[in-house]
Design an enzyme around this catalytic site. Sequence first.
Site, PDB file in Angstrom:
ATOM      1  N   ARG A  91       7.537  -1.868  10.191  1.00  0.00           N
ATOM      2  CA  ARG A  91       8.280  -2.980  10.809  1.00  0.00           C
ATOM      3  C   ARG A  91       9.312  -2.468  11.807  1.00  0.00           C
ATOM      4  NH1 ARG A  91       6.173  -4.522   6.098  1.00  0.00           N
ATOM      5  NH2 ARG A  91       5.855  -6.719   5.575  1.00  0.00           N
TER       6      ARG A  91
ATOM      7  N   ARG B 283     -11.660  -4.989   4.048  1.00  0.00           N
ATOM      8  CA  ARG B 283     -10.547  -5.806   3.512  1.00  0.00           C
ATOM      9  C   ARG B 283     -10.483  -7.164   4.208  1.00  0.00           C
ATOM     10  NH1 ARG B 283      -5.393  -2.113   2.758  1.00  0.00           N
ATOM     11  NH2 ARG B 283      -4.746  -3.983   1.625  1.00  0.00           N
TER      12      ARG B 283
ATOM     13  N   GLN C  85       2.237  -9.380   4.027  1.00  0.00           N
ATOM     14  CA  GLN C  85       1.596  -9.088   5.310  1.00  0.00           C
ATOM     15  C   GLN C  85       1.255 -10.382   6.039  1.00  0.00           C
ATOM     16  OE1 GLN C  85      -1.700  -6.545   4.255  1.00  0.00           O
ATOM     17  NE2 GLN C  85      -0.368  -4.773   3.918  1.00  0.00           N
TER      18      GLN C  85
ATOM     19  N   ASP D 291       2.295  -2.629  -5.432  1.00  0.00           N
ATOM     20  CA  ASP D 291       1.882  -1.260  -5.098  1.00  0.00           C
ATOM     21  C   ASP D 291       2.158  -0.278  -6.239  1.00  0.00           C
ATOM     22  OD1 ASP D 291       0.976  -2.116  -2.661  1.00  0.00           O
ATOM     23  OD2 ASP D 291       2.794  -1.548  -1.583  1.00  0.00           O
TER      24      ASP D 291
ATOM     25  N   LYS E   7      -7.299  -4.068  -2.283  1.00  0.00           N
ATOM     26  CA  LYS E   7      -6.413  -3.070  -1.676  1.00  0.00           C
ATOM     27  C   LYS E   7      -7.261  -1.950  -1.069  1.00  0.00           C
ATOM     28  CE  LYS E   7      -2.484  -5.032  -2.494  1.00  0.00           C
ATOM     29  NZ  LYS E   7      -1.733  -5.581  -1.366  1.00  0.00           N
TER      30      LYS E   7
ATOM     31  N   ARG F 193      -8.637  -1.490  -6.953  1.00  0.00           N
ATOM     32  CA  ARG F 193      -7.770  -0.655  -7.808  1.00  0.00           C
ATOM     33  C   ARG F 193      -7.959  -0.931  -9.293  1.00  0.00           C
ATOM     34  NH1 ARG F 193      -2.308  -0.335  -3.976  1.00  0.00           N
ATOM     35  NH2 ARG F 193      -3.167   1.348  -2.680  1.00  0.00           N
TER      36      ARG F 193
ATOM     37  N   ARG G  68      -2.741   5.708  -3.607  1.00  0.00           N
ATOM     38  CA  ARG G  68      -1.960   5.418  -4.824  1.00  0.00           C
ATOM     39  C   ARG G  68      -2.752   5.752  -6.097  1.00  0.00           C
ATOM     40  NH1 ARG G  68       2.436   3.523  -2.295  1.00  0.00           N
ATOM     41  NH2 ARG G  68       2.169   1.910  -0.738  1.00  0.00           N
TER      42      ARG G  68
HETATM   43  C1  S3P Z   1       2.851  -4.662   2.399  1.00  0.00           C
HETATM   44  C2  S3P Z   1       2.574  -5.707   1.585  1.00  0.00           C
HETATM   45  C3  S3P Z   1       1.701  -5.610   0.416  1.00  0.00           C
HETATM   46  C4  S3P Z   1       1.514  -4.177  -0.029  1.00  0.00           C
HETATM   47  C5  S3P Z   1       1.223  -3.256   1.109  1.00  0.00           C
HETATM   48  C6  S3P Z   1       2.340  -3.309   2.131  1.00  0.00           C
HETATM   49  C7  S3P Z   1       3.707  -4.886   3.572  1.00  0.00           C
HETATM   50  O1  S3P Z   1       0.427  -6.130   0.765  1.00  0.00           O
HETATM   51  O2  S3P Z   1       0.493  -4.091  -1.002  1.00  0.00           O
HETATM   52  O3  S3P Z   1       1.102  -1.929   0.637  1.00  0.00           O
HETATM   53  O4  S3P Z   1       4.197  -3.909   4.163  1.00  0.00           O
HETATM   54  O5  S3P Z   1       3.925  -6.052   3.920  1.00  0.00           O
HETATM   55  P1  S3P Z   1       0.145  -7.716   0.698  1.00  0.00           P
HETATM   56  O6  S3P Z   1       1.101  -8.356   1.565  1.00  0.00           O
HETATM   57  O7  S3P Z   1      -1.259  -7.880   1.185  1.00  0.00           O
HETATM   58  O8  S3P Z   1       0.288  -8.068  -0.757  1.00  0.00           O
END
Ligand code: S3P
Length: 439
Positions: free
Chosen positions: A27, A122, A169, A315, A342, A346, A388
């Site tokens: 970000r 994905r 995300q 995570d 993921k 997982r 992970r």
């Molecule tokens: C993340 C959000 C999570 C996380 C990923 C990083 C992010 O995913 O599992 O490792 O940086 O916004 P999701 O938003 O798909 O749950």
Amino acid sequence: MHPFHVKQAPLIETQITVPGDKSISHRAILFSSLTNGRCEITNFLPGEDCRATIGAMRALGVEIEEVDATTIVVHGRRGKFSPPTQEIDCGNSGTTMRLLSGLLAAQPFESKLTGDPSLSKRPMGRVITPLSQMGATISANGEKKLPPLSIKGGNLHGIDYPMPVASAQVKSAILLAGLFASGKTTVTEPAPCRDHTERMLRYFLVPLRSEGNTVSIHGGAHLESRDFAVPGDISSAAFWMVAAAAQPDSQLFIRNVGLNPTRSGIISVLVRMGAFIRESVENPTQAEPSGSLEIKGCPLVATRIEGKEIPNVIDELPILAVAAALAEGTTVIADAAELRVKETDRLAALATNLRAMGVTVRENPDGMEIDGGSELKGAKLSSFGDHRIAMAFAIAGLFAKGETIITDTDCVATSYPSFPETLAAIMKKPSAFGKSFRR
Ligand code: S3P
């Protein structure tokens, strides 16, 4: 990277720092590219995922200087980018692809986002649906809407979007698009997800309105350039937290780690399991709270991890599953079907590897039950190409009788390139790893 050869660890009595937070590093690059000037980012995570975001922003014409491995200077382009001359490769990084989709949905040109074989499996429908409702044209592969994504952006309008999945995300992609859309964009999440995007937008002086699980943004705001210090990644610290928590008499001190309450659920889970953890937030007024953690090992007991807690530990579930195998009783993880989409599935990977180490596991569609407390046995395990999973089972190996070998470990470089060195130091003796903090 060579396979990890892991043997039983001595007591941990040391202090460490962990590399910069992955979510926040992504970000920091993206949002500083939107500002009106120079932003210096310190303690940036030089992992492959975040490097994919640097590559993507460079492909859009952003000047990014790499002062040293963890200091990056971004020259913001006030939200106006150049059309890329070729496809943008997001590598293994779902965060790069999904957040970038929000940004590109607003740009008046066409772009194409690709990924590695794991990212290409994905689901992207979760960002395509809201961004299309806002006015972008996005195509993907088949019914499952898999990468690559072709995006034709521009002329967006605000929407009011209740997210079907709890995903930071997706929320971030919509807020990024909302920054450029006409009118107001509102997102409601089914359970609180990490709020780094909201914090960073506010840090760059963009007004946002939050109420409960709803956040709104008005299009047209400008981001003011400022420097940004990334705190250590609690998701990387999580591996060492479990290594110490599950070993009675271990003591571990972790400095400069992110303690954002939407990310620190692992602390409450481990405390519930019987660990002693002292958390001290040292800069509560910063955009991202950070501080130190002191962990003392205790015999762990089983717990339930489910419902609204899941997004907060999403995570950390692989390493918490390892903690569960080391805890007395049956731990239940539920409402975690997201783990199936993921970097690998997982839940399946955890069940396979835990069973190979002699643990009884019942796999459910949205979680698993782990019968913990019996001795782990060393085994040869695959990472399934997932960073992970590789790191979680390296920690399991520290507790197993006999050697544990983890293959396919290159993936660790996506989020924690220096993990192997820290692991090697832990396996030697504490004094080789850093100064003991026990006085
Ligand atoms: C993340 C959000 C999570 C996380 C990923 C990083 C992010 O995913 O599992 O490792 O940086 O916004 P999701 O938003 O798909 O749950």
